[in-house]
Design a protein around this motif. Structure first.
Motif, PDB file in Angstrom:
ATOM      1  N   ARG A  87       0.807  -1.226   0.000  1.00 25.57           N
ATOM      2  CA  ARG A  87       0.000   0.000   0.000  1.00 25.57           C
ATOM      3  C   ARG A  87       0.837   1.271   0.000  1.00 25.57           C
ATOM      4  O   ARG A  87       0.473   2.253  -0.639  1.00 25.57           O
ATOM      5  CB  ARG A  87      -0.940  -0.005   1.198  1.00 25.57           C
ATOM      6  CG  ARG A  87      -2.110  -0.945   0.981  1.00 25.57           C
ATOM      7  CD  ARG A  87      -2.769  -1.345   2.269  1.00 25.57           C
ATOM      8  NE  ARG A  87      -3.877  -2.248   2.008  1.00 25.57           N
ATOM      9  CZ  ARG A  87      -3.732  -3.526   1.680  1.00 25.57           C
ATOM     10  NH1 ARG A  87      -2.516  -4.045   1.580  1.00 25.57           N
ATOM     11  NH2 ARG A  87      -4.781  -4.275   1.455  1.00 25.57           N
ATOM     12  N   TYR A  88       1.929   1.255   0.739  1.00 32.15           N
ATOM     13  CA  TYR A  88       2.672   2.502   0.918  1.00 32.15           C
ATOM     14  C   TYR A  88       4.066   2.470   0.302  1.00 32.15           C
ATOM     15  O   TYR A  88       4.771   3.466   0.338  1.00 32.15           O
ATOM     16  CB  TYR A  88       2.771   2.839   2.410  1.00 32.15           C
ATOM     17  CG  TYR A  88       1.419   3.089   3.037  1.00 32.15           C
ATOM     18  CD1 TYR A  88       0.768   4.299   2.837  1.00 32.15           C
ATOM     19  CD2 TYR A  88       0.786   2.123   3.796  1.00 32.15           C
ATOM     20  CE1 TYR A  88      -0.475   4.536   3.382  1.00 32.15           C
ATOM     21  CE2 TYR A  88      -0.459   2.342   4.355  1.00 32.15           C
ATOM     22  CZ  TYR A  88      -1.088   3.554   4.139  1.00 32.15           C
ATOM     23  OH  TYR A  88      -2.319   3.775   4.682  1.00 32.15           O
TER      24      TYR A  88
ATOM     25  N   TRP B 103     -12.505  11.083   3.865  1.00 32.78           N
ATOM     26  CA  TRP B 103     -11.601  10.237   4.640  1.00 32.78           C
ATOM     27  C   TRP B 103     -11.481  10.767   6.065  1.00 32.78           C
ATOM     28  O   TRP B 103     -11.236  11.948   6.262  1.00 32.78           O
ATOM     29  CB  TRP B 103     -10.229  10.256   3.947  1.00 32.78           C
ATOM     30  CG  TRP B 103      -9.162   9.417   4.569  1.00 32.78           C
ATOM     31  CD1 TRP B 103      -9.204   8.074   4.776  1.00 32.78           C
ATOM     32  CD2 TRP B 103      -7.882   9.858   5.024  1.00 32.78           C
ATOM     33  NE1 TRP B 103      -8.015   7.660   5.333  1.00 32.78           N
ATOM     34  CE2 TRP B 103      -7.199   8.721   5.501  1.00 32.78           C
ATOM     35  CE3 TRP B 103      -7.238  11.104   5.072  1.00 32.78           C
ATOM     36  CZ2 TRP B 103      -5.899   8.796   6.023  1.00 32.78           C
ATOM     37  CZ3 TRP B 103      -5.959  11.174   5.588  1.00 32.78           C
ATOM     38  CH2 TRP B 103      -5.306  10.028   6.058  1.00 32.78           C
ATOM     39  N   ARG B 104     -11.684   9.895   7.046  1.00 31.08           N
ATOM     40  CA  ARG B 104     -11.422  10.249   8.433  1.00 31.08           C
ATOM     41  C   ARG B 104     -12.202  11.502   8.836  1.00 31.08           C
ATOM     42  O   ARG B 104     -11.634  12.500   9.235  1.00 31.08           O
ATOM     43  CB  ARG B 104      -9.909  10.496   8.600  1.00 31.08           C
ATOM     44  CG  ARG B 104      -9.147   9.251   8.927  1.00 31.08           C
ATOM     45  CD  ARG B 104      -9.635   8.751  10.207  1.00 31.08           C
ATOM     46  NE  ARG B 104      -8.680   8.060  11.022  1.00 31.08           N
ATOM     47  CZ  ARG B 104      -8.723   8.125  12.360  1.00 31.08           C
ATOM     48  NH1 ARG B 104      -9.591   8.882  12.964  1.00 31.08           N
ATOM     49  NH2 ARG B 104      -7.908   7.428  13.070  1.00 31.08           N
ATOM     50  N   GLY B 133      -9.074   4.095   3.091  1.00 32.61           N
ATOM     51  CA  GLY B 133      -7.889   4.934   2.876  1.00 32.61           C
ATOM     52  C   GLY B 133      -6.597   4.124   2.949  1.00 32.61           C
ATOM     53  O   GLY B 133      -5.675   4.330   2.169  1.00 32.61           O
ATOM     54  N   ILE B 134      -6.538   3.189   3.874  1.00 32.30           N
ATOM     55  CA  ILE B 134      -5.339   2.349   4.011  1.00 32.30           C
ATOM     56  C   ILE B 134      -5.132   1.512   2.752  1.00 32.30           C
ATOM     57  O   ILE B 134      -4.029   1.423   2.230  1.00 32.30           O
ATOM     58  CB  ILE B 134      -5.444   1.458   5.267  1.00 32.30           C
ATOM     59  CG1 ILE B 134      -5.358   2.323   6.520  1.00 32.30           C
ATOM     60  CG2 ILE B 134      -4.347   0.402   5.271  1.00 32.30           C
ATOM     61  CD1 ILE B 134      -5.512   1.545   7.817  1.00 32.30           C
ATOM     62  N   GLY B 137      -3.547   3.384   0.175  1.00 33.11           N
ATOM     63  CA  GLY B 137      -2.250   3.971   0.521  1.00 33.11           C
ATOM     64  C   GLY B 137      -2.324   5.463   0.791  1.00 33.11           C
ATOM     65  O   GLY B 137      -1.347   6.181   0.598  1.00 33.11           O
ATOM     66  N   VAL B 138      -3.489   5.925   1.232  1.00 31.72           N
ATOM     67  CA  VAL B 138      -3.655   7.352   1.503  1.00 31.72           C
ATOM     68  C   VAL B 138      -2.888   7.705   2.778  1.00 31.72           C
ATOM     69  O   VAL B 138      -3.001   6.994   3.767  1.00 31.72           O
ATOM     70  CB  VAL B 138      -5.152   7.683   1.701  1.00 31.72           C
ATOM     71  CG1 VAL B 138      -5.319   9.101   2.230  1.00 31.72           C
ATOM     72  CG2 VAL B 138      -5.916   7.500   0.411  1.00 31.72           C
ATOM     73  N   TYR B 139      -2.071   8.751   2.723  1.00 35.54           N
ATOM     74  CA  TYR B 139      -1.433   9.147   3.966  1.00 35.54           C
ATOM     75  C   TYR B 139      -1.561  10.626   4.278  1.00 35.54           C
ATOM     76  O   TYR B 139      -1.087  11.100   5.294  1.00 35.54           O
ATOM     77  CB  TYR B 139       0.026   8.683   4.044  1.00 35.54           C
ATOM     78  CG  TYR B 139       0.967   9.250   3.032  1.00 35.54           C
ATOM     79  CD1 TYR B 139       1.735  10.362   3.323  1.00 35.54           C
ATOM     80  CD2 TYR B 139       1.100   8.654   1.787  1.00 35.54           C
ATOM     81  CE1 TYR B 139       2.611  10.871   2.405  1.00 35.54           C
ATOM     82  CE2 TYR B 139       1.977   9.157   0.857  1.00 35.54           C
ATOM     83  CZ  TYR B 139       2.740  10.265   1.178  1.00 35.54           C
ATOM     84  OH  TYR B 139       3.603  10.767   0.245  1.00 35.54           O
ATOM     85  N   GLY B 140      -2.222  11.360   3.429  1.00 35.63           N
ATOM     86  CA  GLY B 140      -2.489  12.755   3.772  1.00 35.63           C
ATOM     87  C   GLY B 140      -3.421  13.354   2.745  1.00 35.63           C
ATOM     88  O   GLY B 140      -3.101  13.356   1.570  1.00 35.63           O
TER      89      GLY B 140
END
Lengths: 140, 181
Positions: A87-88, B103-104, B133-134, B137-140
């Motif tokens: 995923r990351y 998201w969130r 979101g995970i 691969g969403v991180y911001g």
């Protein structure tokens, strides 16, 4: 012995008191131990220089929750790391894997060290071959 | 004699190496951007409550078979407010269907945001706990994905979108056959 135990208990309590991860620990202590190792290996992508153990960002909270879920469901550590990399990307792991794109990261430091050792050996050997009678004319 | 050039050669090599490392910074790119491993892969399927009507669901099935934009947004996200105008224009231009992934967030806040600022989305999927979101691969937030008609993720942009980024990174994929990629 009692004193030692209570000291240890205090230490343990103190560390949980300061931990960012305020969630309930897992019931199985074996899983909890693995959980604690795993969260120190995974980067919080939001803050990039913190592990998800140390990060208060909610992405880290979400990832910790996911890891707990996967542990309870019986995933292996390797499967959990795979989940994150899928995923990351490789950057999600604090110790990137030695594969393909990250190979340079692992090879270059070793290569540089070898190069330095070779250079050093070379210099030392040449100095050894020099005549010994070239002491500086001090102490006369 | 040539020995004396060794330090110079080492310096030149180091210079080239370090300079190439700085390339992104010199070009003003955000160096904390990470390449998404998702690009070129099948978009992770999801089905979530719809923001407009939480009793219905919305998911990857809704944009299967056509190119679509999936924009990850939240009411707490400043960049999302910055790009909101662009998204409104993009959506009105009819170039491509725009979907949202809220998201969130909380439903009432998200619904209020849309009611106050306007809704650029055909619909938004409500991902309150960030589970989807995970997978993406969403991180911001904001993050913007372009998904092809065959369901592969073609491109991803991290941070607020605007027309210039759209033209550079996204539009080439939608150009008539043959042109661009």
């Amino acid at each position: 012995m009692k004193l030692l135990l209570s000291l240890l208990a205090t230490l343990f309590l103190a560390s949980t008191a300061f931990a960012i991860d305020a969630d309930e620990p897992l019931e199985d202590p074996g899983l909890q131990a693995r959980y604690e190792e795993i969260i120190e290996e995974i980067r919080c992508l939001k803050c990039q220089n913190a592990t998800i153990k140390d990060s208060p960002a909610f992405l880290a909270t979400d990832l910790r929750r996911e890891i707990k879920r996967m542990l309870v469901e019986g995933y292996t550590d390797e499967q959990i790391f795979d989940f994150m990399v899928e995923r990351y990307g490789d950057f999600a792991l604090y110790s990137p894997r030695a594969s393909g794109k990250t190979l340079l990261l692992w090879v270059v430091p070793v290569a540089l060290l070898l190069l330095g050792a070779l250079a050093l050996a070379n210099i030392v050997r040449r100095r050894m071959a020099m005549p010994i009678d070239d002491e500086p004319d001090s102490g006369s | 004699m040539w020995k004396y050039f060794i330090p110079l050669i080492i310096f030149a090599l180091l210079f080239v190496l370090l300079r190439s490392g700085m390339q992104d910074i010199m070009e003003g790119k955000n160096v904390s951007d990470l390449p998404s491993p998702l690009i070129g892969r099948q978009a992770p399927a999801f089905e979530l409550p719809s923001l407009a009507n939480p009793e219905n669901t919305i998911g990857t099935d809704d944009f299967a078979g056509k190119p679509a934009v999936l924009n990850v947004w939240a009411t707490w996200c400043v960049g999302c407010r910055q790009e909101h105008g662009f998204l409104m224009e993009l959506s009105q231009s009819g170039t491509v269907p725009v979907y949202g992934l809220n998201w969130r967030d909380t439903l009432p806040e998200a619904q209020q945001f849309i009611a106050q600022l306007g809704d650029p989305y055909i619909d938004s999927a409500f991902d309150g706990d960030g589970r989807v979101g995970i997978d993406w691969g969403v991180y911001g937030a904001p993050e913007t994905f372009l998904i092809g008609a065959d369901g592969t993720v073609l491109e991803k942009h991290l941070g607020p979108m605007n027309w210039s980024i759209w033209q550079d990174k996204f539009a080439p994929y939608l150009a008539p056959e043959g042109a661009g990629r």
